[in-house]
Scaffold this active site. Structure first.
Site, PDB file in Angstrom:
ATOM      1  N   HIS A  25      -7.362  10.752  -0.986  1.00  0.00           N
ATOM      2  CA  HIS A  25      -6.788  10.264   0.187  1.00  0.00           C
ATOM      3  C   HIS A  25      -6.918  11.178   1.654  1.00  0.00           C
ATOM      4  CE1 HIS A  25      -3.519   7.623   2.160  1.00  0.00           C
ATOM      5  NE2 HIS A  25      -2.921   8.875   2.001  1.00  0.00           N
ATOM      6  N   CYS A  26      -6.889  10.086   2.583  1.00  0.00           N
ATOM      7  CA  CYS A  26      -7.291  10.758   4.118  1.00  0.00           C
ATOM      8  C   CYS A  26      -5.820  10.727   4.865  1.00  0.00           C
ATOM      9  CB  CYS A  26      -8.745  10.465   4.857  1.00  0.00           C
ATOM     10  SG  CYS A  26      -8.467  11.709   6.250  1.00  0.00           S
ATOM     11  N   ILE A  27      -5.219  11.758   5.467  1.00  0.00           N
ATOM     12  CA  ILE A  27      -3.749  11.386   6.030  1.00  0.00           C
ATOM     13  C   ILE A  27      -4.601  10.867   7.929  1.00  0.00           C
ATOM     14  CG2 ILE A  27      -2.514  12.468   4.755  1.00  0.00           C
ATOM     15  CD1 ILE A  27      -2.324  14.575   6.741  1.00  0.00           C
ATOM     16  N   ASN A  69      -5.290   7.832   7.792  1.00  0.00           N
ATOM     17  CA  ASN A  69      -3.744   6.548   7.237  1.00  0.00           C
ATOM     18  C   ASN A  69      -4.819   5.760   6.107  1.00  0.00           C
ATOM     19  OD1 ASN A  69      -0.801   5.923   7.373  1.00  0.00           O
ATOM     20  ND2 ASN A  69      -1.788   4.916   8.849  1.00  0.00           N
TER      21      ASN A  69
END
Length: 415
Positions: free
Chosen positions: A277-279, A282
């Protein structure tokens, strides 16, 4: 008494028994049952049982006049004929004020849209933590601050470059230099938005709503647990090539996770072939947007190094011009940095970002060559530290070309 059959015409029937006589007889009517006309007023409808006996009344509310289906009125007129008599009516067959079939006061709820034939899109009833825009065509997560920072890190240096450095390079070097830089920015920014706004491969929920359970474990009297033993969903096993892969059951999504599937805590979804999951983007990086993610990180790193090289070219040309000037000894600080401080700042920043994003792109291209995700690689590293031996990969195609083709050329699944 028994009546002796004569014929099908109306008339007398001869009765046999201790008291003979005649009985007036009429044949059954073949005409259709009478109908009851319901006006456009609230009222009651008589209900008859299967034997034709009166059993009560059913409250009736007329349909709204503005009830539409496919642009046409669902009720053709004000009156609606309802047959009565031998037909048995129940509450499911008769119009009700709360059923939503003929129009109720709750016309704008989602359940009424379902009853009225209007489809409710999946994103409106989706239980995850994602956000949807443009009628469900854009799907993203809730980490907007980090995503806005990433957008600013990409757009602000580009604006500064085209505002202060690009005009000089256009006339002194070539117009192709800033045009190529703009093209790399467009590719990087569009692939960034595509990765952020694409469904990463969320698996629908409730596919295995009633899984088989293992027998509960015996209660350990020595333990200090206050919870009684519970039955856990039984693990499933599937064959992947020559390897047996166990499928775990996800209590949140109520499905058996397919191989390479993981549950994202930020999005609260099970994502097919989830990498991480890449913040900054998003969104989760999974099967449906991993290809765009690779395009973004590779193009962004090339774009950053190219921008840094162009800014360095600007500074070197200014220094050469000052060196050829016989009026004095050139100074890099006073003659170059003072004239082009923005180019120097963008050069340093772009080089740092290019190095960081380039390292990330190199790592993910290496994962593509071995056909692994980040989750699988972390588990492989953990297993190799506990057992110093080669960890088998059931998804390895046997060659670098085969693994890259499986990762980059596989067809996307349905949204």
């Amino acid at each position: 008494m028994d009546a002796s059959p004569l014929d099908g015409n109306s008339g007398d029937r001869y009765l046999t028994g201790p008291h003979p006589g005649y009985l007036q007889y009429s044949p059954p009517s073949t005409s259709p049952p009478p109908t009851l006309t319901i006006s456009n007023q609230t009222g009651r409808i008589p209900i008859t049982s299967a034997s034709g006996q009166f059993s009560g009344f059913q409250q009736y509310t007329p349909p709204h006049k503005d009830t539409k289906l496919d642009g046409r009125s669902r009720i053709s007129s004000v009156e609606r004929p309802v047959p009565i008599g031998s037909t048995h009516y129940n509450e499911a067959q008769l119009p009700s004020t709360d059923s939503g079939v003929l129009g109720t006061e709750n016309d704008h709820s989602e359940d009424d849209f379902l009853h009225q034939g209007k489809p409710v899109r999946n994103y409106k009833v989706f239980p995850g933590r994602n956000l949807f825009f443009c009628g469900g065509r854009i799907m993203t997560s809730r980490d907007f601050p980090a995503f806005f920072v990433a957008v600013l890190l990409l757009t602000i240096p580009t604006g500064l470059f085209h505002g202060f450095t690009s005009p000089f390079l256009w006339h002194r070097v070539s117009p192709a230099a800033p045009i190529v830089q703009a093209y790399l920015f467009i590719v990087a920014f569009s692939s960034m938005l595509k990765t952020s706004w694409t469904d990463p491969g969320v698996i629908p929920r409730g596919i295995d709503g009633d899984p088989p359970l293992d027998p509960p474990r015996e209660l350990d009297v020595t333990s200090a647990s206050f919870y009684p033993p519970q039955s856990l969903p039984r693990l499933k096993e599937v064959q992947v090539g020559m390897y047996t892969v166990r499928l775990k059951y996800c209590e949140t999504c109520r499905i058996y996770r397919p191989p390479r599937c993981s549950h994202c805590r930020q999005c609260d979804n099970c994502v097919e072939d989830e990498d991480h999951h890449c913040i900054w983007l998003n969104n989760c990086i999974g099967r449906r947007n991993y290809r765009y993610f690779l395009i973004f990180v590779s193009t962004a790193s090339i774009y950053a190094f190219y921008t840094s090289a162009l800014c360095l070219t600007h500074l070197l040309l200014l220094y050469r011009d000052r060196k050829n000037d016989p009026s004095g000894v050139p100074s890099f600080q006073s003659d170059v940095l003072a004239k082009a401080p923005v180019s120097a700042l963008v050069m340093v920043f772009a080089f740092i970002m290019g190095f960081a994003v380039g390292a990330l792109a190199t790592y993910h291209f290496w994962l593509a060559t071995v056909n692994r995700t980040t989750h699988e690689q972390v588990r492989a590293w953990s297993a190799s530290m506990m057992r110093p031996m080669v960890v088998d990969n059931p998804f390895d195609r046997g060659s670098i070309f085969g693994n890259c083709a499986a990762v980059l050329c596989r067809p996307p699944t349905r949204r």
